[in-house]
Write a protein that holds these residues in place. Structure first.
Motif, short mmCIF file in Angstrom:
data_model
loop_
_atom_site.label_atom_id
_atom_site.label_comp_id
_atom_site.label_asym_id
_atom_site.label_seq_id
_atom_site.Cartn_x
_atom_site.Cartn_y
_atom_site.Cartn_z
N GLN A 96 119.10 74.44 89.59
CA GLN A 96 119.23 75.22 88.23
C GLN A 96 119.39 74.32 87.07
N LEU A 97 119.64 73.04 87.28
CA LEU A 97 119.57 72.04 85.96
C LEU A 97 118.24 71.67 85.84
N GLY A 98 117.32 71.59 87.06
CA GLY A 98 115.95 71.23 86.69
C GLY A 98 115.18 72.23 85.79
N VAL A 99 115.31 73.42 86.27
CA VAL A 99 114.83 74.55 85.63
C VAL A 99 115.25 74.50 84.12
N GLU A 100 116.42 74.30 83.98
CA GLU A 100 117.03 74.36 82.46
C GLU A 100 116.10 73.01 81.62
N ALA A 101 116.08 72.17 82.52
CA ALA A 101 115.35 70.89 81.73
C ALA A 101 113.93 71.22 81.64
N SER A 102 113.40 71.96 82.35
CA SER A 102 111.80 72.14 82.23
C SER A 102 111.61 73.33 81.28
N LEU A 117 98.01 53.38 70.72
CA LEU A 117 98.42 53.95 71.90
C LEU A 117 99.53 53.62 72.50
N SER A 118 99.74 52.12 72.78
CA SER A 118 100.72 51.58 73.35
C SER A 118 102.09 51.77 72.42
N LEU A 119 101.98 51.86 71.38
CA LEU A 119 103.01 52.18 70.64
C LEU A 119 103.53 53.64 70.65
N SER A 120 102.62 54.54 70.68
CA SER A 120 102.89 56.04 70.79
C SER A 120 103.52 56.12 72.30
N LEU A 121 102.87 55.57 73.22
CA LEU A 121 103.77 55.73 74.53
C LEU A 121 104.96 55.15 74.50
N GLY A 122 105.10 53.96 73.86
CA GLY A 122 106.73 53.47 73.93
C GLY A 122 107.56 54.42 73.12
N PHE A 123 107.14 55.01 71.95
CA PHE A 123 107.92 55.99 71.19
C PHE A 123 108.27 57.27 72.16
N LEU A 124 107.29 57.72 73.14
CA LEU A 124 107.59 58.73 73.91
C LEU A 124 108.79 58.30 74.91
N ALA A 125 108.61 57.13 75.26
CA ALA A 125 109.56 56.45 76.33
C ALA A 125 110.94 56.63 75.69
N VAL A 126 111.13 56.03 74.33
CA VAL A 126 112.10 56.00 73.52
C VAL A 126 112.90 57.42 73.43
N CYS A 127 112.08 58.31 73.10
CA CYS A 127 112.43 59.73 72.95
C CYS A 127 113.06 60.37 74.13
N MET A 128 112.34 60.02 75.43
CA MET A 128 112.82 60.66 76.55
C MET A 128 114.09 59.89 77.06
N LEU A 129 114.29 58.88 76.76
CA LEU A 129 115.67 58.11 76.92
C LEU A 129 116.75 58.66 76.25
N ASN A 130 116.52 59.15 75.09
CA ASN A 130 117.31 59.94 74.20
C ASN A 130 117.65 61.25 74.82
N VAL A 131 116.56 62.10 75.19
CA VAL A 131 116.73 63.19 75.84
C VAL A 131 117.72 62.91 77.31
N VAL A 132 117.31 61.92 78.11
CA VAL A 132 118.33 61.60 79.15
C VAL A 132 119.80 61.57 78.62
N GLY A 133 120.04 61.01 77.66
CA GLY A 133 121.38 61.01 77.15
C GLY A 133 121.99 62.25 76.81
N LEU A 134 121.08 62.88 76.18
CA LEU A 134 121.38 64.57 75.62
C LEU A 134 121.56 65.26 76.75
N LEU A 135 120.83 65.19 77.91
CA LEU A 135 120.90 66.17 79.00
C LEU A 135 122.41 65.80 79.81
N VAL A 170 111.50 66.82 83.14
CA VAL A 170 111.99 67.05 84.54
C VAL A 170 112.38 65.52 84.86
N LEU A 171 111.81 64.67 84.61
CA LEU A 171 112.11 63.27 84.94
C LEU A 171 113.07 62.74 84.08
N ALA A 172 113.28 63.23 82.97
CA ALA A 172 114.62 62.83 82.21
C ALA A 172 115.68 63.57 82.58
#
Length: 433
Positions: free
Chosen positions: A354-360, A309-327, A411-413
């Motif tokens: 507007q950008l928040g709706v796009e991220a959503s 469970l901890s590893l999967s949540l860490g993987f989600l965090a890594v994925c969202m950090l990548n999404v932050v960079g892409l956005l 949205v957070l990303a």
């Protein structure tokens, strides 16, 4: 206004299909992996008896000598000796009390030509059914008098009843279990609490199925086969009836906190009484755990599952950090468009929304993909031999949680990229156009 922002978001996403697909894929992978493990963890950490667990307790008293072997280091584990369990039953200081242990016996089918087969069940005392609110399809459990008289009666789970008698009710009929005939007095309506909290909480706590229930005193008299943890110290005396062997699970029902405090005091007094007779040499320290506290104390959820469970949540965090960079890259590439809108009177708040709706929108699409991947992940979990594997199903709460997690995460990303885009200086960008 929202419809307008949504239309702009969809048009923008179509213009950069490759980048959009990449972000959706990254979110989907993170959501799928994390929701798979969150769903399994949710199923395993749930309350096996909702509405009643707060009134059910495990009393813990330690009859071991001060010096125990290394093998006995994990005792007492909630198990009681036969004399102690009988003493607590006779005292009847709780609203309900029941002693129990698991067992396995050969069962002979009533159908001609069928060979005997083994089934697992529990040997329990009369209050078991009332305390745990066991649902009956037909009939009832036995009485305390049946316990004392070592009655040859049995309660079947619906699965075993169907196996023996088909669709007919087994009430009043005879079942032969290890060369002894038992009269069926009750049929339980497929009762399989997960985990099987009243049994030995080992690696088989999940997926375990009790197909019958017999009176404990009867099982002792007939010498039926027992299973579970059986731990002795010293010479072990007369085996299962010895006060040097711990093997019985014991539960009590206490309907108020005041009764729980009074029962703990009773346990302390019983401990001191036994010390006066040369037993219980350890310092007086009785335990009294409610159902959920007992599951936590026994570490029912495997440590490897917590790690996953901890590893999967860490993987989600890594994925969202990548999404932050892409956005961030996506929004900053549209600096000219944003500057023109600002020059035409759009406020920073409007751009941010507007950008928040796009991220959503990206998050919802990622959530749909994540749901598909989570279903595939749960299917793969169900193929494992672990007892908890069959609990891996996506219920309604987890289904909604998938989308909520996807939207919140996206949205957070998108907060940082949207904030950076909102603070672009329009004049500098318009000069370069």
């Amino acid at each position: 206004m929202f419809n307008y922002y949504a239309a702009i978001a969809l048009r923008s996403l179509r213009l950069t299909k490759g980048l959009t697909a990449l972000m959706i894929l990254v979110i989907g992978l993170g959501i799928g992996a994390s929701m798979t493990m969150i769903t399994v963890f949710h199923a395993m950490s749930g309350d096996p008896l909702p509405g009643r667990s707060a009134t059910l307790y495990v009393p813990v008293i330690d009859a071991r000598p001060l010096a125990t072997s290394k093998d006995g280091a994990s005792l007492p584990g909630g198990n009681l000796t036969w004399p102690d369990a009988q003493a607590l039953l006779r005292a009847a200081r709780a609203d309900g009390q029941a002693a129990m242990t698991g067992g396995s016996v050969p069962v002979r089918s009533t159908r001609a030509g069928e060979s005997p087969f083994y089934e697992t069940g529990h040997y329990v005392t009369a209050d078991f059914f009332r305390m745990f609110d066991v649902p009956f399809r037909a009939g009832v459990g036995w009485s305390a008098q049946d316990d004392e008289q070592r009655a040859r009666v049995v309660v079947l789970n619906h699965g075993l009843n169907r196996k023996l008698f088909g669709d007919a009710s087994g009430i009043g009929r005879t079942v032969r279990m290890k060369n002894t005939d038992f009269r069926v007095i009750g049929v339980v309506d497929d009762w399989h609490p997960q985990p099987t909290f009243y049994a030995q909480l080992d690696n088989r706590a999940f997926g375990r199925s009790d197909e019958f229930f017999l009176p404990l005193q009867t099982a002792m008299e007939l010498g039926l086969d027992f299973n579970g943890r059986f731990s002795c110290w010293g010479d072990g005396g007369d085996g299962r009836t010895s006060d040097h062997c711990s093997w019985l699970q014991f539960w009590v029902q206490l309907d108020s906190p005041a009764k729980a405090r009074a029962y703990r005091d009773f346990l302390a007094d019983y401990w001191r009484e036994q010390q006066a007779h040369g037993r219980f040499p350890r310092p007086v320290n009785p335990g009294l755990y409610d159902l959920m506290g007992w599951l936590a104390n026994q570490h029912v959820i495997p440590e490897d599952l917590r790690l996953q469970l901890s590893l999967s949540l860490g993987f989600l965090a890594v994925c969202m950090l990548n999404v932050v960079g892409l956005l961030l890259a996506r929004f900053l590439r549209r600096a000219g468009e944003i500057s023109v809108r600002r020059a035409l009177g759009a406020r920073r708040r409007d751009i941010f929304l507007q950008l928040g709706v796009e991220a959503s929108v990206i998050g919802v699409a990622g959530g749909v993909l994540g749901l598909v991947l989570a279903c595939a992940g749960l299917w793969s979990v169900r193929q494992r031999p672990d007892g908890y594997a069959q609990l891996a199903h996506l219920d309604l709460s987890m289904l909604l949680g998938t989308f909520v997690l996807a939207v919140i995460a996206s949205v957070l990303a998108g907060l940082l990229p949207a904030w950076r885009a909102c603070h672009i200086t329009p004049a500098l960008q318009l000069k370069t156009q």
